[in-house]
Design an enzyme around this catalytic site. Structure first.
Site, PDB file in Angstrom:
ATOM      1  N   SER A 144      70.721  82.776  10.451  1.00 32.79           N
ATOM      2  CA  SER A 144      69.904  82.270  11.632  1.00 32.79           C
ATOM      3  C   SER A 144      70.584  81.121  12.494  1.00 32.79           C
ATOM      4  O   SER A 144      70.064  80.791  13.588  1.00 32.79           O
ATOM      5  CB  SER A 144      68.565  81.385  10.851  1.00 32.79           C
ATOM      6  OG  SER A 144      69.123  80.436  10.040  1.00 32.79           O
ATOM      7  N   HIS A 165      68.559  89.217  12.541  1.00 36.54           N
ATOM      8  CA  HIS A 165      67.698  88.061  12.139  1.00 36.54           C
ATOM      9  C   HIS A 165      66.490  88.502  11.873  1.00 36.54           C
ATOM     10  O   HIS A 165      65.499  88.501  12.637  1.00 36.54           O
ATOM     11  CB  HIS A 165      68.147  86.782  13.055  1.00 36.54           C
ATOM     12  CG  HIS A 165      67.414  85.613  12.397  1.00 36.54           C
ATOM     13  ND1 HIS A 165      66.831  84.765  13.360  1.00 36.54           N
ATOM     14  CD2 HIS A 165      67.172  85.142  11.212  1.00 36.54           C
ATOM     15  CE1 HIS A 165      66.330  83.996  12.603  1.00 36.54           C
ATOM     16  NE2 HIS A 165      66.665  83.895  11.317  1.00 36.54           N
ATOM     17  N   GLU A 177      65.348  89.724  15.652  1.00 37.62           N
ATOM     18  CA  GLU A 177      66.465  89.408  16.633  1.00 37.62           C
ATOM     19  C   GLU A 177      67.650  90.243  16.336  1.00 37.62           C
ATOM     20  O   GLU A 177      68.309  90.054  15.224  1.00 37.62           O
ATOM     21  CB  GLU A 177      66.744  87.921  16.746  1.00 37.62           C
ATOM     22  CG  GLU A 177      65.671  87.094  16.988  1.00 37.62           C
ATOM     23  CD  GLU A 177      66.043  85.629  17.218  1.00 37.62           C
ATOM     24  OE1 GLU A 177      65.501  84.818  17.923  1.00 37.62           O
ATOM     25  OE2 GLU A 177      66.671  84.945  16.184  1.00 37.62           O
ATOM     26  N   ASN A 215      65.343  80.150  17.165  1.00 37.14           N
ATOM     27  CA  ASN A 215      65.805  78.891  16.909  1.00 37.14           C
ATOM     28  C   ASN A 215      66.384  78.191  17.685  1.00 37.14           C
ATOM     29  O   ASN A 215      66.449  76.819  17.654  1.00 37.14           O
ATOM     30  CB  ASN A 215      66.665  79.002  15.546  1.00 37.14           C
ATOM     31  CG  ASN A 215      65.897  79.331  14.051  1.00 37.14           C
ATOM     32  OD1 ASN A 215      64.931  79.379  14.245  1.00 37.14           O
ATOM     33  ND2 ASN A 215      66.796  79.977  13.167  1.00 37.14           N
TER      34      ASN A 215
END
Length: 309
Positions: A144, A165, A177, A215
């Site tokens: 991540s 991800h 992702e 993130n």
């Protein structure tokens, strides 16, 4: 970040292969993420081998998958219990386990790691497996926060390396992702996109930048909430309520930080700060550092910003 209709410049290795249809998947790491990915892949007809260091970890992972499938069946097969049990057994038959990655990687189309967020550990893992995997096999990381290109640097298949991800809990969260480095071939990227869709997920295309999309936006948001609180401009309770009722978020930033794990938030922001120390979005938080040092990591330890029974 997403690159939508424009292209990322990618170098195409002479060893690049045509788009691989991923059927056999080796997942390294039997924790919550690895087990969740294994469940979803097995549920969609993929042959999955879940790998970890001990049989105990793997037994716990399979037990967790079975429990999760039973919850799925209660909703999906409410009126057909026999069909539900058949579904569970079919999914479990698609999952095998091993403590020896060297024994299973040679037959894999995709090798995906979901282990500890430690760059050297990931590099060492893929460096060893690179010599054992077939030429067509794609390597991917579920990281991540770490750069995919840094993880891939230990291998000779940089064109067949990307990021996948997933989000926790994997069976419920629809997003994946899909991350391309400057060396990821178009064929590899297409294979990872198609695999994500085959799992029933919605993939978004990302560059290999800090935090990808989610993130990169989410962690600075949580950190700014912390700074707001540290300046005395709002209590954590009021900030959480404001973001839930004012922005429609299901959790406030302090609740979310506790759910994610304060050690995880600190690990991510420290890594970004080290690479870009002049970026104010990546500035550390004294309060976060203090709580982590005291072992108050959020829900998993019973206390973080809030106390949990």
């Amino acid at each position: 970040m997403a690159f939508f209709t424009h292209h990322i410049g990618r170098s195409f290795s002479s060893s690049a292969v045509r788009s691989v249809v991923i059927k056999t998947v080796t997942i390294i790491g039997g924790g919550q993420m690895g087990a969740g990915i294994a469940q979803v892949a097995a549920s969609t007809g993929h042959s999955v081998t879940l790998v970890d260091m001990s049989e105990d970890i793997l037994k716990k992972a399979v037990k967790g998958i079975e429990g999760s499938l039973k919850r799925v069946v209660k909703k999906k097969f409410a009126d057909k219990p026999e069909a539900g049990e058949e579904f569970i057994q079919k999914v479990l038959q698609n999952i095998s386990t091993s403590t020896d990655p060297a024994a299973v990687v040679p037959t894999s189309d995709l090798v995906l790691e979901a282990i500890v967020e430690n760059l050297k550990v990931k590099q060492d893992l893929f460096g060893r497996l690179d010599k054992l995997a077939p030429a067509h096999a794609i390597f991917a990381s579920n990281t991540s926060s770490l750069p995919i290109s840094d993880i891939a640097s230990s291998t000779s298949r940089k064109d067949r390396f990307g990021g996948l991800h997933f989000f926790n809990p994997v069976p419920m969260m629809k997003l994946v992702e899909v991350v391309a480095t400057s060396a990821t071939s178009q064929e590899t990227f297409d294979s990872l996109l198609n695999f994500s869709k085959a799992l029933g997920k919605t993939p978004v295309s990302c560059k290999d930048t800090p935090g990808f999309i989610v993130n990169r936006l989410l962690v600075p948001y949580m950190m700014e909430a912390l700074r707001l609180h540290e300046r005395g401009h709002g209590s954590k309770e009021d900030i959480d309520i404001a973001m839930k009722l004012g922005a429609g978020y299901p959790m406030g930033p302090f609740e979310l930080s506790d759910y994610v794990g304060l050690d995880t938030v600190k690990f991510i922001i420290d890594g970004w700060s080290e690479k870009d120390p002049n970026n104010p979005l990546f500035a550390p938080s004294e309060l976060l550092n203090k709580l982590v040092a005291e072992g108050k990591l959020g829900k998993k330890t019973g206390e973080g910003f809030y106390k949990y029974k």
